[in-house]
Write a protein that holds these residues in place. Sequence first.
Motif, short mmCIF file in Angstrom:
data_model
loop_
_atom_site.label_atom_id
_atom_site.label_comp_id
_atom_site.label_asym_id
_atom_site.label_seq_id
_atom_site.Cartn_x
_atom_site.Cartn_y
_atom_site.Cartn_z
N ALA A 1 0.88 -1.26 0.03
CA ALA A 1 -0.07 -0.04 0.08
C ALA A 1 0.79 1.24 0.07
O ALA A 1 0.24 2.47 -0.12
CB ALA A 1 -1.00 -0.14 1.22
N GLY A 2 2.05 0.94 0.11
CA GLY A 2 3.07 2.35 0.16
C GLY A 2 3.25 2.87 1.55
O GLY A 2 3.67 3.97 1.58
N ASP A 3 2.63 2.05 2.85
CA ASP A 3 2.91 2.86 3.76
C ASP A 3 4.16 2.45 4.51
O ASP A 3 4.43 3.35 5.51
CB ASP A 3 1.75 2.29 4.82
CG ASP A 3 0.36 2.61 4.54
OD1 ASP A 3 0.12 3.58 3.88
OD2 ASP A 3 -0.65 1.77 4.62
N LEU A 4 4.80 1.56 4.00
CA LEU A 4 6.23 1.09 4.53
C LEU A 4 7.13 0.55 3.53
O LEU A 4 6.40 0.13 2.47
CB LEU A 4 5.89 -0.23 5.43
CG LEU A 4 5.78 -0.06 6.75
CD1 LEU A 4 5.46 -1.51 7.51
CD2 LEU A 4 6.37 0.71 7.73
N THR A 5 8.41 0.99 3.58
CA THR A 5 9.24 0.40 2.57
C THR A 5 9.57 -1.04 2.72
O THR A 5 9.27 -1.44 4.16
CB THR A 5 10.56 1.06 2.59
OG1 THR A 5 11.08 0.73 3.90
CG2 THR A 5 10.39 2.50 2.29
N ARG A 6 9.87 -1.99 2.08
CA ARG A 6 10.32 -3.22 2.45
C ARG A 6 11.39 -3.33 3.19
O ARG A 6 11.29 -4.31 4.20
CB ARG A 6 10.69 -3.98 0.98
CG ARG A 6 10.81 -5.42 1.18
CD ARG A 6 10.82 -6.03 -0.15
NE ARG A 6 11.49 -7.73 -0.23
CZ ARG A 6 11.36 -8.44 -0.96
NH1 ARG A 6 10.65 -8.26 -2.29
NH2 ARG A 6 11.86 -9.78 -0.83
N ALA A 7 12.27 -2.52 3.36
CA ALA A 7 13.48 -2.55 4.18
C ALA A 7 12.84 -2.31 5.63
O ALA A 7 13.18 -2.83 6.65
CB ALA A 7 14.51 -1.59 3.95
N GLU A 8 12.00 -1.33 5.78
CA GLU A 8 11.34 -0.99 7.10
C GLU A 8 10.60 -2.19 7.64
O GLU A 8 10.75 -2.61 8.82
CB GLU A 8 10.52 0.16 7.04
CG GLU A 8 11.09 1.57 6.90
CD GLU A 8 10.31 2.50 6.45
OE1 GLU A 8 10.40 3.87 6.77
OE2 GLU A 8 8.99 2.40 6.00
N ALA A 9 9.93 -2.83 6.79
CA ALA A 9 8.98 -4.05 7.28
C ALA A 9 10.12 -5.18 7.40
O ALA A 9 9.44 -5.65 8.45
CB ALA A 9 8.29 -4.66 6.13
N SER A 10 11.01 -5.44 7.02
CA SER A 10 12.12 -6.40 7.20
C SER A 10 12.57 -6.25 8.55
O SER A 10 13.17 -6.95 9.50
CB SER A 10 13.06 -6.64 6.14
OG SER A 10 12.31 -6.92 4.78
N GLN A 11 13.21 -4.88 8.55
CA GLN A 11 13.86 -4.60 9.90
C GLN A 11 12.83 -4.65 11.29
O GLN A 11 13.16 -5.04 12.14
CB GLN A 11 14.40 -3.00 9.69
CG GLN A 11 15.23 -2.59 10.66
CD GLN A 11 15.72 -1.27 10.38
OE1 GLN A 11 15.14 -0.17 10.45
NE2 GLN A 11 16.99 -1.08 10.34
N MET A 12 11.62 -4.35 10.85
CA MET A 12 10.57 -4.51 11.90
C MET A 12 10.64 -6.27 12.33
O MET A 12 10.34 -6.26 13.62
CB MET A 12 9.29 -3.78 11.63
CG MET A 12 9.33 -2.32 11.58
SD MET A 12 7.96 -1.59 10.83
CE MET A 12 6.86 -1.90 12.23
#
Length: 403
Positions: free
Chosen positions: A221-232
């Motif tokens: 949806a464009g709310d997170l980058t894939r890197a942000e999701a992976s880091q979380m």
Amino acid sequence: MTGTVRDAALPEFPGTRAEKCPFDPPPELQALQQDGPLTRVRLWDGSTPWLVTTHAEQKALLSHPKVSADVTRPGYPIQGPRTGGGGLSFILMDDPEHARLRRMVQGAFTVRRTESLRPAVQRIVDKLIDELLAGPKPVDLVEAFALPVPSLVICELLGVPYTDHDFFQDNSKTIIKRNVTAEDRTAAFGRLFAYLDGLVGDKLAAPGDDLLSQLAARVAAGDLTRAEASQMGVLLLIAGHETTANMIALGTLALLRNPGQLAVLRESEDPKLVAGAVEELLRYLNITHSGRRRVAMEDIEIAGQVIRAGEGLIMPNDIGNRDPSVFADPDGLDIERDARRHVAFGFGVHQCLGQPLARLELQVVYGTLYRRIPTLALAADPDRIPFKHDGQVYGVYELPVTW
């Protein structure tokens, strides 16, 4: 600013726990608390941040709007040489970015949502106890029970294959050790990041009913980058099993060393007493023993002292939870006391996101294990139990038990 190596006369932090008192904070922390709520200490790099030793001042500063959790700010009291490969996501950020990222996952950790997991956690605990009872003894409770319980739970919640547990547990251990090189820590984080990034990619292609799939949907949806999701994902995976696993083992050892307290817990079927025992063990043990770290963004006056902008702050919850002005007989274990004011999960906007899940898991474990195995006992000399003095998360490396 925070000082230099010329301040060599100051006490060093972190200190060392007394060998004969492995459940207590380092003796120098207790001495510093008696001297007053704030004092300077010296870190590994020669910097001299403020050490905050009292419960009230810790809570005040952890919730202070002029105090920052941003690890990149000058003066932040870092625990060791900076590493590459990313950090631990929103826990080392300030609002509004911290709040934006935290909102992406906080729905999975509400009290109501986690309470719905109680039957599943109970099944996991019962199955592992069945396997303990059917297997050989003595047995290492860490490997056979304490580590699998939260690992199975967080894998189910996140959507991580439990068959990969050796991989993520080994890399997690490297990341949270105090004495590993920056290169080894960076490499371990990189391996876990790549692993979680691959799983996020899988969830983008074929989403399921799990938290990583929810994060992948945010990416789409464009709310997170894939890197942000992976880091979380890395943060949640590490925090979701390491801390609770150590609490299960360390709490069991503390109870075995306090048989009167263990008997009260084992013989009670009152869920309120079990819940209270969890809070007291969280207060008494404090497995996150490197202190919560912050830096002042502006001058702050507190407890008759002025903390200048750019000066670091360290708030060790182990000594905050032993403050005699808040907890009577603070060095004693009393599972029937009201210990809910402890700061084991921090305080303010950065308090531990996963605390409802940790509480639930510990309530199920402490309310089940000792009733089902009432003769549980140590199978080793207590003085030879190996403690994790070298870890950012405190606990025991192994806990041999029998029955």
